[in-house]
Scaffold this active site. Structure first.
Site, PDB file in Angstrom:
ATOM      1  N   HIS A  23      32.356  20.269  54.723  1.00  0.00           N
ATOM      2  CA  HIS A  23      33.675  19.613  54.576  1.00  0.00           C
ATOM      3  C   HIS A  23      34.009  19.328  53.102  1.00  0.00           C
ATOM      4  O   HIS A  23      34.758  18.416  52.801  1.00  0.00           O
ATOM      5  CB  HIS A  23      33.759  18.306  55.363  1.00  0.00           C
ATOM      6  CG  HIS A  23      33.215  18.401  56.754  1.00  0.00           C
ATOM      7  ND1 HIS A  23      33.986  18.780  57.825  1.00  0.00           N
ATOM      8  CD2 HIS A  23      31.955  18.199  57.227  1.00  0.00           C
ATOM      9  CE1 HIS A  23      33.229  18.788  58.925  1.00  0.00           C
ATOM     10  NE2 HIS A  23      31.995  18.453  58.585  1.00  0.00           N
ATOM     11  N   SER A  69      46.161  28.136  27.930  1.00  0.00           N
ATOM     12  CA  SER A  69      47.513  27.748  28.290  1.00  0.00           C
ATOM     13  C   SER A  69      48.367  27.823  27.038  1.00  0.00           C
ATOM     14  O   SER A  69      47.907  27.514  25.943  1.00  0.00           O
ATOM     15  CB  SER A  69      47.507  26.322  28.845  1.00  0.00           C
ATOM     16  OG  SER A  69      48.778  25.729  28.671  1.00  0.00           O
ATOM     17  N   LYS A  79      43.135  23.671  27.676  1.00  0.00           N
ATOM     18  CA  LYS A  79      42.885  24.309  28.972  1.00  0.00           C
ATOM     19  C   LYS A  79      42.175  25.656  28.904  1.00  0.00           C
ATOM     20  O   LYS A  79      42.359  26.436  27.987  1.00  0.00           O
ATOM     21  CB  LYS A  79      44.206  24.469  29.725  1.00  0.00           C
ATOM     22  CG  LYS A  79      44.777  23.124  30.073  1.00  0.00           C
ATOM     23  CD  LYS A  79      45.601  23.121  31.304  1.00  0.00           C
ATOM     24  CE  LYS A  79      44.881  23.652  32.503  1.00  0.00           C
ATOM     25  NZ  LYS A  79      45.728  23.552  33.691  1.00  0.00           N
ATOM     26  N   GLU A 139      41.660  33.221  40.455  1.00  0.00           N
ATOM     27  CA  GLU A 139      42.866  32.944  41.257  1.00  0.00           C
ATOM     28  C   GLU A 139      43.532  34.235  41.716  1.00  0.00           C
ATOM     29  O   GLU A 139      44.023  34.328  42.851  1.00  0.00           O
ATOM     30  CB  GLU A 139      43.848  32.095  40.436  1.00  0.00           C
ATOM     31  CG  GLU A 139      43.329  30.681  40.235  1.00  0.00           C
ATOM     32  CD  GLU A 139      44.135  29.887  39.199  1.00  0.00           C
ATOM     33  OE1 GLU A 139      44.070  28.666  39.249  1.00  0.00           O
ATOM     34  OE2 GLU A 139      44.814  30.492  38.356  1.00  0.00           O
TER      35      GLU A 139
END
Ligand code: ARG
Length: 467
Positions: free
Chosen positions: A166, A287, A293, A300
């Site tokens: 979970h 970024s 970042k 992704e």
């Protein structure tokens, strides 16, 4: 306007006998597949060489015509490979583009190549050959990905991390063990690939339009020449079957799902909040506005490619599901789905292999996280069963009280004083602290397939011998 269009067009040179005029512009556009099936040029030429050679061997065409045909086809192969071939949409598909060029190159002998075959068995052959090669490539790429995981697993057979259910900390495991979970997944994918190669290893050529042919062809000869195990057994099924493409897409979808789960884990692990892994510069991006970042874009995109691959599988299943036997033109729509999925799958496997090889593992951070969240609670319960003779259900209850106490004190189980533990159960001794560390926890899980470093090393040895 359709009518004025037809004036300017001559009928198709392949079947023009029955047609007074050529197709409407829209007809040509919807009908043509050359824009994508030109990818099949090498398979088409290989198939035609094998077919012409067999026709000559069987005395159906003359050796002289066969030589002209084979020579012409080889010329076309080098023309296409060197970018000196003009593909024409008016000639519809790769089969007719090549045959028309052959006629220009060698004259009337070209007209004998299509004896005892149809584009229906021709396209089934070309596409099968293409899918077979793609499956072989996929098998190799999966082997590379498995090898990357085996190396990381070996390096981290003892590195402790939290195991999750979970997405909540459950029990400590080793990073090596977690890597080996992916080896099992990609190992299953690879065996699916091998089965698919076995399934499709039958040669369609010679099924002709759908009924076979009256010419004395030798389908075993062409099957052998093209590297197939044997010819297909039923000519109707042969030209109407696209199971091999659907199997490829199913495998791509399942593999993509595995890659996407891995990508998702990498996205989570590389957040500053988790900080379990750091991606190499080679597999991350910055970024344009936030200088701090480092984004897991490749992971992704792998996660997203899965959507495309699933779409291709559903598209082809849907295209095929209502078709009466044998061939219908609907089946021409099979190729773009497979080509697109193959490209996505190759990219996704390559990107994940690179990421797995390159990522830096923060073992200190993983270990600290492994110890939080009372992850050794099960070890305390097991100790009570083993050392104090409690039934597991009672031990679970006692441990639950210890967890509640630690939670209220804001400390870990291992930080509870012995007096506190003895107040919960008098049989607890200071020996219990030996099992409350994360290292002791993982080392104790020696059951077959468990997370103990010794077990993980056994799993690695098993797969090394098979990779
Ligand atoms: N371009 C066609 C395809 O990809 C080739 C087969 C055409 N056969 C036919 N009967 N029209 O399916």
């Amino acid at each position: 306007m359709a009518e004025s269009n037809t004036d300017t067009k001559s009928s198709n040179q392949m079947w023009g006998g029955r047609f007074a005029s050529g197709p409407d512009a829209i007809m040509e556009e919807i009908n043509a597949s050359i824009g994508f099936d030109k990818k099949l040029f090498a398979q088409d030429i290989r198939g035609s060489v094998a077919h012409a050679t067999m026709l000559a061997h069987q005395g159906i065409i003359s050796p002289d015509d066969k030589d002209k045909i084979v020579h012409g086809l080889n010329t076309i192969l080098s023309e296409i490979e060197s970018g000196n071939f003009e593909f024409s949409r008016r000639l519809e598909d790769i089969h007719m583009n090549i045959e028309a060029r052959l006629a220009t190159l060698i004259g009337p002998a070209a007209g004998r190549l299509h004896t005892a075959r149809s584009r229906n068995d021709q396209v089934a052959l070309d596409f099968r050959l293409w899918v077979k090669e793609e499956l072989e490539k996929t098998e190799k790429m999966l082997t590379g990905l498995i090898a990357a995981f085996l190396d990381r697993a070996e390096e981290h057979a003892e590195s402790v991390m939290p195991g999750f259910t979970h997405l909540q900390t459950a029990q400590p495991v080793t990073f090596g063990h977690h890597c080996m979970a992916y080896v099992e997944m990609f190992g299953r994918d690879r065996s699916r690939v091998r089965h698919a190669i076995e399934h499709l290893d039958e040669s369609p050529i010679g099924a002709a339009a759908l009924a076979g042919t009256g010419y004395p062809i030798d389908r075993h000869m062409t099957a052998k020449a093209l590297g197939f195990r044997e010819p297909t057994r039923n000519s109707i099924d042969t030209v109407s079957d696209r199971d091999f493409a659907i199997e490829f897409l199913s495998i791509a979808a399942i593999t993509g799902m595995h890659l996407s789960r891995l990508a998702e884990e990498i996205v989570i692990w590389s957040t500053p909040q988790f900080g379990f892994v750091r991606l190499s510069d080679a597999f991350s991006t910055g970024s344009s506005i936030m200088p701090q970042k480092k984004n897991p874009d490749a992971a992704e995109l792998v996660r997203a490619k899965t959507g495309r691959i699933n779409g291709s599988l559903v598209a082809l299943l849907t295209i095929m599901k209502g078709l009466p036997l044998a061939y219908s033109k609907d089946m021409q729509e099979d190729k773009e789905q497979v080509f697109d999925a193959a490209e996505s799958l190759e990219l996704a496997i390559a990107a994940m292999t690179g990421m797995v090889r390159d990522l830096t593992v923060n073992t200190a951070r993983m270990k600290a996280a492994a110890g939080s969240g009372f992850s050794t609670a099960t070890d305390l319960a097991d100790w009570l069963v083993r050392e104090a003779g409690l039934p597991f259900r009672d031990a679970h209850h006692v441990t639950g009280r210890a967890v509640a106490l630690a939670e209220s004190k804001g400390c870990d189980l291992a930080e509870l004083p012995l007096a506190d533990l003895q107040a919960i159960h008098p049989d607890i001794t200071d020996k219990v602290y030996d099992v409350l560390t994360v290292e002791a926890s993982v080392a104790s899980r020696k059951s077959f397939g468990g997370t103990a470093p010794s077990e993980v090393r056994r799993q690695i040895a098993f797969w090394r011998a098979r990779n």
